[in-house]
Each structure stands twice: as C-alpha cells, then as structure tokens.
Design a protein around this motif. Structure first.
Motif, PDB file in Angstrom:
ATOM      1  N   LEU A 117       4.350   3.162  -4.275  1.00 47.93           N
ATOM      2  CA  LEU A 117       4.761   4.305  -4.921  1.00 47.93           C
ATOM      3  C   LEU A 117       6.048   5.023  -4.196  1.00 47.93           C
ATOM      4  O   LEU A 117       6.623   5.921  -4.987  1.00 47.93           O
ATOM      5  CB  LEU A 117       3.777   5.426  -5.189  1.00 47.93           C
ATOM      6  CG  LEU A 117       2.564   4.900  -6.399  1.00 47.93           C
ATOM      7  CD1 LEU A 117       1.524   5.970  -6.781  1.00 47.93           C
ATOM      8  CD2 LEU A 117       3.318   4.722  -7.508  1.00 47.93           C
ATOM      9  N   PRO A 120      -1.596   6.998  -8.889  1.00 50.47           N
ATOM     10  CA  PRO A 120      -2.347   6.389  -7.572  1.00 50.47           C
ATOM     11  C   PRO A 120      -3.586   5.971  -7.829  1.00 50.47           C
ATOM     12  O   PRO A 120      -4.118   4.768  -7.467  1.00 50.47           O
ATOM     13  CB  PRO A 120      -2.490   7.702  -6.692  1.00 50.47           C
ATOM     14  CG  PRO A 120      -1.308   8.426  -7.319  1.00 50.47           C
ATOM     15  CD  PRO A 120      -1.198   8.271  -8.871  1.00 50.47           C
ATOM     16  N   LYS A 154       0.850  -1.201  -0.012  1.00 51.02           N
ATOM     17  CA  LYS A 154      -0.112   0.161  -0.067  1.00 51.02           C
ATOM     18  C   LYS A 154       0.723   1.307  -0.049  1.00 51.02           C
ATOM     19  O   LYS A 154       0.574   2.309  -0.077  1.00 51.02           O
ATOM     20  CB  LYS A 154      -0.819  -0.115   1.178  1.00 51.02           C
ATOM     21  CG  LYS A 154      -1.976  -1.148   1.217  1.00 51.02           C
ATOM     22  CD  LYS A 154      -3.273  -1.081   1.935  1.00 51.02           C
ATOM     23  CE  LYS A 154      -4.071  -2.128   1.736  1.00 51.02           C
ATOM     24  NZ  LYS A 154      -3.613  -3.351   1.291  1.00 51.02           N
ATOM     25  N   SER A 155       1.959   1.066   0.051  1.00 52.00           N
ATOM     26  CA  SER A 155       3.134   2.188  -0.044  1.00 52.00           C
ATOM     27  C   SER A 155       3.966   2.084  -1.219  1.00 52.00           C
ATOM     28  O   SER A 155       4.994   2.573  -1.192  1.00 52.00           O
ATOM     29  CB  SER A 155       3.815   2.478   1.128  1.00 52.00           C
ATOM     30  OG  SER A 155       3.620   1.519   2.333  1.00 52.00           O
ATOM     31  N   LEU A 210      -4.863   3.779  -4.936  1.00 53.38           N
ATOM     32  CA  LEU A 210      -4.222   4.339  -3.630  1.00 53.38           C
ATOM     33  C   LEU A 210      -4.748   5.852  -3.336  1.00 53.38           C
ATOM     34  O   LEU A 210      -4.387   6.659  -2.578  1.00 53.38           O
ATOM     35  CB  LEU A 210      -2.765   4.641  -3.939  1.00 53.38           C
ATOM     36  CG  LEU A 210      -2.148   3.249  -4.180  1.00 53.38           C
ATOM     37  CD1 LEU A 210      -0.563   3.231  -4.634  1.00 53.38           C
ATOM     38  CD2 LEU A 210      -1.896   2.236  -2.675  1.00 53.38           C
ATOM     39  N   THR A 269       1.653  11.084 -13.662  1.00 56.15           N
ATOM     40  CA  THR A 269       2.326  10.682 -12.387  1.00 56.15           C
ATOM     41  C   THR A 269       1.695  10.836 -11.197  1.00 56.15           C
ATOM     42  O   THR A 269       1.314  10.109 -10.194  1.00 56.15           O
ATOM     43  CB  THR A 269       3.685  11.344 -12.095  1.00 56.15           C
ATOM     44  OG1 THR A 269       4.446  11.297 -13.532  1.00 56.15           O
ATOM     45  CG2 THR A 269       4.504  10.611 -11.242  1.00 56.15           C
ATOM     46  N   GLN A 270       1.055  12.114 -11.155  1.00 54.14           N
ATOM     47  CA  GLN A 270       0.357  12.723  -9.980  1.00 54.14           C
ATOM     48  C   GLN A 270      -1.035  11.952  -9.740  1.00 54.14           C
ATOM     49  O   GLN A 270      -1.347  11.781  -8.806  1.00 54.14           O
ATOM     50  CB  GLN A 270       0.238  14.252  -9.872  1.00 54.14           C
ATOM     51  CG  GLN A 270      -0.146  14.765  -8.716  1.00 54.14           C
ATOM     52  CD  GLN A 270      -0.107  15.979  -8.485  1.00 54.14           C
ATOM     53  OE1 GLN A 270       0.585  16.763  -9.261  1.00 54.14           O
ATOM     54  NE2 GLN A 270      -0.757  16.665  -7.626  1.00 54.14           N
ATOM     55  N   TYR A 271      -1.685  11.840 -10.770  1.00 51.49           N
ATOM     56  CA  TYR A 271      -3.171  11.603 -10.701  1.00 51.49           C
ATOM     57  C   TYR A 271      -3.394   9.975 -11.280  1.00 51.49           C
ATOM     58  O   TYR A 271      -4.315   9.469 -10.410  1.00 51.49           O
ATOM     59  CB  TYR A 271      -4.258  12.544 -11.282  1.00 51.49           C
ATOM     60  CG  TYR A 271      -3.944  13.846 -10.762  1.00 51.49           C
ATOM     61  CD1 TYR A 271      -4.793  14.049  -9.515  1.00 51.49           C
ATOM     62  CD2 TYR A 271      -3.149  14.795 -11.209  1.00 51.49           C
ATOM     63  CE1 TYR A 271      -4.484  15.347  -8.896  1.00 51.49           C
ATOM     64  CE2 TYR A 271      -3.267  15.943 -10.727  1.00 51.49           C
ATOM     65  CZ  TYR A 271      -3.884  16.314  -9.521  1.00 51.49           C
ATOM     66  OH  TYR A 271      -3.802  17.695  -9.049  1.00 51.49           O
TER      67      TYR A 271
END
Lengths: 307, 507
Positions: B278, B461, B275-276, B466, B456-458
């Motif tokens: 990235l 995740p 769950k971490s 996530l 990358t940003q949206y």
C-alpha cells in the motif's frame, strides 16, 4: 473623521513613502483580502450556473463531513501534535546547529558543513517518499536487507503505525533544520563581537558565553520564529504527509492530518463548498491560536509580540 | 459590483494557481445564428473546445488542416485547448467556475459529470441535441440517453463507441514456457493462484501480482464473478440483478466474503504481493517486468500486447473475462458537454455531429494529417508516425464505433472478446438491463466522502490481509466504521432510486 483628516495630512506629507507602499498594499489586497470573500462558499451549496454569490446558503452542512464520522477530532489532534513536535524538534536542532556552525573556526570546514546541512532543503518530498519506500519496504528495502545480512528477522515497519510519528518528525527535522539554522546564524553574527571579547577577558568560558550572551541575544528571533510557526498549527504539511504515507490506510490512525484527510475525502466528489469549509475551519483555529499565543507573549514581554 | 467582485475573485484564483497559462479565450463572434429550421451557418464562428491531456507540439498543423475542412463544411473553426494532466482537476473546475466562453468540453464520471450537471455547469441539451446533431442523436442508444440524463434533463452527448464491462486478469504467457501451465488459460481464482505459484518458481525475484498504493481490484472482481452488479464501486455497494426486486448489499454482507478474505490472506502469505504494497507507487510494473498478472479491463491487455507486437518488448500476454455476465460500460464514461457559458451551442453541436459521424472529419480531428501525423495499413488500422509530435487527440468522447480506427497490431484476441460480449448481451440481459441505471448522489456528499475514506483506511488493508486484527476483527471494525460514516443513509437512498428504476423496467 479625525482619523481620516489625520490620514489626509499624513498622506500629503509622505506622498513618496505612500507611493512606494502602494504596490505591496494593492498586491496584498487583491491576492489575500479580496479572495477572502470566497469563504462565503463554506456556507453555500455551490452552483456553477448561479456562481459564487448566487448559490444558495446551506448553513453548516459543508462542515458536517469533517465531524460526522468522528474523524474530525482525531485529525485535528494529529495535526496539532505533529506541528508541536516538528516545531520543537526542528527549531531546537536549528538553534543547536547554528551555535555549532558559528563556533567552528576553520573556514572551509565551516562552509562545507553548512552546505551539507542545508542540502536536504532542496530535496523534494517526492524524492523523500521514494527514499522511505526504498529503505523500509518489506521485501527489498535497505533496512530488511541489513537485518537479514545480520541474521535478524525481517521487520515490517508498516505494521507498526506508532513508529511513524517519530519517522515523520525525523524527516521533517532533517529537511528543515539546515534551512532554519541560517536565520539563527544571521542573528548570532549580528551580535556585537565586543561583548564576547569583554566576557572572555572577564574569564567566561565558551559555555558561559553561549548561555549568557548568545542565547539572550537571539531570543527575539527565536520567539518570532515560534510565533510564525504557531500560526500554522492547524495546517499539516500536505506534501510531506502525502509523499511519505500516501494512500496507506494501515498508518492513517497515527498519520492522518486535516489536509490529507480532506484531500482524500473530497478527491472523488469535487465539492468546492466542502473544501472551503475545511480551509475555513483551519484558518479560524489558527487565527484563534496565534491571537492567544501572541497575547501571552505580550503579557510576558511586550517587545517580543508580533502585533 | 457583484460581477466585478466575482471577476476579481476568479482572477485572484487563477493567478494563485502556479504555472498557469494564458487562456486562449475566444476571438469568435458572439452572436451565432440560430435559425428556426436547421442551422444558419452564414456567420463564421470560432468554437472553443477543452479536453484533458498534455498538449502535443504538433497540434498547430493539425488545427490548420482540420479547420480548412470545418470552414468549408460548416463555416466555423475550432480552437482546441488541452488541459494538462498536471493539476487537471483544479483547472477543469476553475474553467467551469469562471464562466469562460467554452463551447465543448470533455466530461466523464471520473470528472464528476452528474454532480457538475446538477450544479448547473452544463447546458441542458434536451432539444438542442436531436435538432442540431441529428446523425449523432440517431446513433445513440436509449441507454446512452438515459445515462446522460440528470434530474430529467440531458446534459451531455455520450460517446458512440461501445465499450464493455469485461474485466479480468491480463497475464504474461511467455514465462510459462516449459512449465505445467504452458498453453493453459486462466479461467478462475484457483487458476490465478496456480499461475502465481508457478511464476514464483520460475522467477522467485518477482512478486507476480501487480498491486500498488491505489489498492486492489480483486474485491470488485470477486463480487462481479458472483454476478453482482455495482451501484457504486467506491462505496462498496452491490446488488444481485437476478432477483426480481434487487436489494442493495454492502460488500461485508456478502455471505462468502470471508472465503475471499481467506484467499487474499493465503496470497499474502505465499508472497504473491509485497507486504508493504500500500506504499508502493510504482504503476509501471507490468511494462518493466516487475509483475506478471494484473486484473483490469481488456484495454490493458490490448495495450500491452500491441506494444509487444510492435516490438517494444518480447513479452506475450493473454486475457480472460471473470465477469459472470456481459454488458456495455456506461456510454457516458466519455462524453462531450456544452458549458453553461457557451454562446454557440447550436454550432458546437453541428460540428460535433460532423466529427462523430463523418470519417473524413474524424480522421482530421482525431489523427491529424495522413502521411504527416498518421498512416493507415490495408486493414484501415492506424499508426501514428511520430507520437512525440502528435499522438492522437485527447477528446476520447469523439470516438464512434466504425469510424474510430484500431491501432496497428491490435491482437485478434481483443476482437474475439468484443464479438463474444456483443453476442452474449443479445442473449442475456441480466446486467445489460441495468446499464441505464445511474445513481444521483445529490445531498449525499458528506456520506460519500466519509465512506470513501473508510474504504481506503479500513477495507484496503483488510482486503490485502495487512491489517493487525485478523479477518473477523477487521470485518467487525470495517462494519462499525462504515456505519459511523453513514453507509445506511447511502444504501437507503440508492435503494429508493434502484426501486424506481426497476419499476420502469417492468413497464
């Protein structure tokens, strides 16, 4: 003309001094001033064949990527807020530390404490990034193992972007406080011991001595340090942000600074014009800020101003 | 004055790069012969080549050996320079900016070939290539020539080694012993899910999917399994090549994308990945047994299996291609370009012709000296004797099918897939017909960089479930951000280029 004449006379008089200055002058000129000509690329569409001067001008096109998607404001705000927060915390802690350390009388204890506090400065951000992941990762991180052992639920810190500014600030303070405190310790030891002794004889207790003698004496150092830091207000510590946050998009709203944004955006398109534009934007804002702050300092007390 | 200023500038830039090495420069004669017919090799020249990889200790003896051969055949010597991986991008661009005399340089899409070509970094090879490297030119396919063309001119010599789009899971089979999946092959996404579940039962301490901070490639895999062909992967733009006039879509417009996101959410909840994830920068999980399944090209499979065959570990692996169609990868993924500053492009091409089409020259250039740096087995497969001293050359563009040698222990599965793809391409051109389609992104840098950033940003995740606002909310936000970043401008421009390409297909 008059200046030139004066300079000529001055030069003749102080040949030795000028020749001593020359290497530093030339280095600064070659490494800091001449490369500034390259800033012209910020307004050009760079062509390898045509070179820096032959490339065509394209106005402010290179700056557009910073602001076109509305991210420019967010990353500028983040950068400034982070720098202010880091500036205040790391300097305040450094001053406190330096006072504590100089007041410690036991010699070995003092040396050991100071070395331990200084140590984080030598730990690279790459390692810090590994620590952060080892502490906070959801499945096997130290934090969650402790929580599980205590019977609490696992906590995913990566889901809570708002915690990260404090984390980053804490790591920054941890790394820099010891280093900065050395400068303050030097300033404090430079204060004439007789003043303390006189104050002690007059009945001043330790807090009064710190408040009324030590702090006023190191004020010029504090202000110089602040001014130097303020001059970098728009430059994010790229390595710190990149190693701690990395590519994790979940956290970008709270952690993206200009440097990381530019790095990420331009990694795939190696556009020299656009990177130059971003650097120019940072430099211009930093320049304006430092001139302003310096003017304010000058107004309050001209002795403390940088220039 | 300008020249002097430029020189000082370049000097200052070089000096300010930490850890710079003194450049080799070129001691060669500057006036190479350029005869009208064929090539004049009467003058000895030293050619300078640059490519990216860390310089091995054994390069000097390899240089000496191959230069004997080159001198005899073409009266030239080659100076090989390695651009170290540390800061390669800066060094690479700086070399081209500084106008240093370089005759051959490695280039590829990931180094921004098309952009560099447009910006005048390379020599135009329209006439030079067929004239001075005729054997190489004769072997290059029409697609390869199309891919090497930017704004109507050829700017690089692509590799002559066929590589394929084949993409899919590479996974450990040894952990399946004694389970219901023993001996079964993974053939679709359900099988992947099943595999991960079984893996978790056998090894609950290992997160089975190999994912990390670079994000996931499962979205690409999903789109490709549906038969989409990518316009630009980093912008999430695709089209369906079975349509007569294909329309470019964004990844969020694919009607079943929610099913995909639901699946990823399920995988997340079942604990197939961290769950971490990235923030996880470990890229060696497969080698170290910290993950069992990755989605990548077949070279990842053959690399792992070859390592296992050579006894580096006791794992066993399998691979399956999830793509709906087969096609060649762009030939330009490894290429050689001649920088604009080169003074001996003719001689460089003649040497390149020799290296890429002559087994003896290639062996000397790529592997070094038989018995000293490499040895061959009876199948003609190669093994490097001491990879620490000299591995193989980093000039991957020199590899040619038929001349390039496989490594010892290359698995049969690897050969089987390659043969299968080659046959499929002969039968079905659905993807292959678009292999020559190269996008031109001049003037779109702002949009490209902004879109890449939104991905990358949206998207990353969201893809791994996530994000904090669920699938619908996340998709909506992603779409809004993509539009703000200028995806429609990109799409419109690429659509125009695609239409033009389709028109040439119909002729």
């Amino acid at each position: 003309m008059k200046y030139l004449k004066n300079f000529g006379a001055e030069f003749k008089k102080n040949k030795a001094l000028f020749s001593m200055l020359a290497p530093a002058f030339i280095l600064t000129l070659v490494l800091s001033y001449i490369p500034m000509v390259g800033l012209i690329l910020a307004f050009k569409n760079f062509n390898y064949g045509a070179g820096i001067f032959g490339s065509k001008f394209n106005g402010f096109e290179n700056f557009r990527f910073l602001f076109a998607s509305g991210k420019g404001w967010q990353i500028t705000r983040n950068t400034i807020l982070y720098n202010l927060l880091n500036l205040i915390t790391s300097q305040a802690i450094a001053i406190l530390l330096s006072i504590f350390i100089t007041e410690i009388k036991a010699k070995y204890y003092k040396k050991i404490t100071q070395s331990l506090i200084f140590l984080p400065y030598f730990i690279s951000w790459v390692l810090v990034g590994i620590f952060v992941f080892a502490i906070f990762n959801y499945e096997t991180g130290l934090l969650n193992n402790l929580r599980k052992a205590a019977g609490a639920e696992a906590y995913n810190i990566y889901d809570h972007a708002s915690i990260w500014p404090f984390l980053i600030c804490a790591f920054n303070a941890w790394k820099w406080s010891g280093y900065n405190s050395v400068i303050y310790i030097a300033a404090i030891t430079g204060v004439d011991q007789e003043i303390y002794e006189a104050a002690a004889i007059d009945g001043a207790n330790i807090f009064q001595r710190i408040r009324h003698i030590m702090l006023p004496c190191i004020r010029p150092t504090v202000i110089t340090m602040l001014l130097l830091q303020v001059g970098r207000i728009l430059r994010g510590d790229f390595e710190m942000f990149y190693q701690i946050v990395g590519n994790n998009g979940q956290l970008f709203d709270m952690t993206d600074v200009i440097d990381t944004y530019v790095f990420r955006s331009l990694m795939s398109t190696n556009n020299i014009g656009m990177t130059t534009a971003a650097a120019l934007y940072q430099s211009v804002v930093c320049f304006v800020v430092i001139v302003l702050v310096n003017a304010i300092v000058k107004k309050i007390d001209a002795d403390y101003a940088l220039f | 004055m300008k020249k002097l200023l430029a020189l000082i500038l370049a000097l200052a830039m070089v000096l300010s790069l930490a850890g710079c090495t003194s450049n080799g420069g070129s001691g060669g004669k500057t006036d190479g012969g350029s005869g009208d017919a064929g090539i004049d090799t009467s003058k000895e020249v030293e050619l300078v080549m640059y490519f990216i990889s860390d310089r091995p200790a054994g390069q000097d003896i390899v240089d000496e050996n191959m230069n004997k051969l080159f001198k005899e055949k073409l009266n030239c010597t080659l100076k090989v320079n390695w651009i170290s991986w540390a800061g390669y991008k800066d060094t690479y661009n700086l070399l081209l900016t500084s106008g240093e005399n370089i005759d051959m340089i490695y280039t590829a899409g990931w180094l921004g070939f098309a952009d560099l070509a447009q910006r005048g970094a390379f020599k135009e090879l329209d006439e030079l290539w067929p004239k001075y490297a005729p054997n190489n030119y004769g072997k290059a396919t029409e697609d390869a020539k199309k891919q090497a063309t930017v704004n109507g001119h050829i700017y690089c010599v692509p590799t002559l080694m066929a590589t394929y789009m084949g993409y899919g899971p590479t996974y450990r089979t040894d952990i399946l012993k004694g389970t219901e999946l023993e001996g079964k092959q993974i053939q679709n996404f359900e099988d992947v899910e099943k595999y991960c579940e079984v893996a978790l039962q056998v090894h609950p301490e290992v997160l089975p999917l190999n994912l990390g901070s670079n994000g996931s490639e499962w979205d690409d895999m999903y789109m490709r399994s549906l038969g989409y062909f990518y316009v630009d992967r980093s912008s999430g733009l695709w089209f369906d090549p079975t349509e007569e006039n294909p329309k470019i879509i964004t990844i969020y417009e694919e009607p079943t994308i929610k099913d995909f996101l639901e699946m990823m959410k399920r995988w997340n909840e079942k604990g197939f990945f961290s769950k971490s994830v990235l923030s996880d920068t470990d890229t060696q999980k497969l080698q170290t047994g910290k993950a069992f399944l990755t989605v990548h090209n077949i070279d990842t499979y053959s690399g792992r299996q070859t390592a296992s065959n050579q006894g580096q570990d006791d794992y066993s692996w399998d691979f399956y291609d999830f793509n709906k169609y087969a096609a060649h990868l762009p030939w330009t993924q490894d290429s050689m370009a001649i920088p604009a500053a080169s003074k001996n492009p003719e001689r460089a091409l003649a040497l390149w012709d020799l290296i890429t089409t002559n087994q003896e020259a290639f062996d000397a250039f790529y592997y070094g000296i038989e018995g000293t740096t490499y040895k061959l087995n009876d199948k003609g497969e190669v093994e490097m004797i001491d990879p620490e001293t000299y591995g193989q050359s980093g000039m991957w563009a020199a590899r040619t099918t038929g001349i390039y040698r496989d490594s010892f222990g290359t698995p049969q599965t690897w050969h089987d897939w390659h043969n299968k793809w080659e046959e499929e391409i002969k039968k079905d051109q659905t993807w292959e017909q678009y292999a020559g389609f190269v996008i031109n992104s001049a003037g779109l840098e702002t949009e490209l960089s902004n879109v890449a950033n939104v991905m990358t940003q949206y998207w990353q995740p969201l893809e791994l479930a996530l994000n904090s606002n669920g699938i619908d909310g996340g998709l909506e936000e992603f779409k809004t951000q993509m539009e703000a970043a200028g995806i429609e401008k990109l799409r419109a421009e690429y659509q125009k280029q695609l239409d033009a390409y389709v028109a040439t297909l119909k002729k």
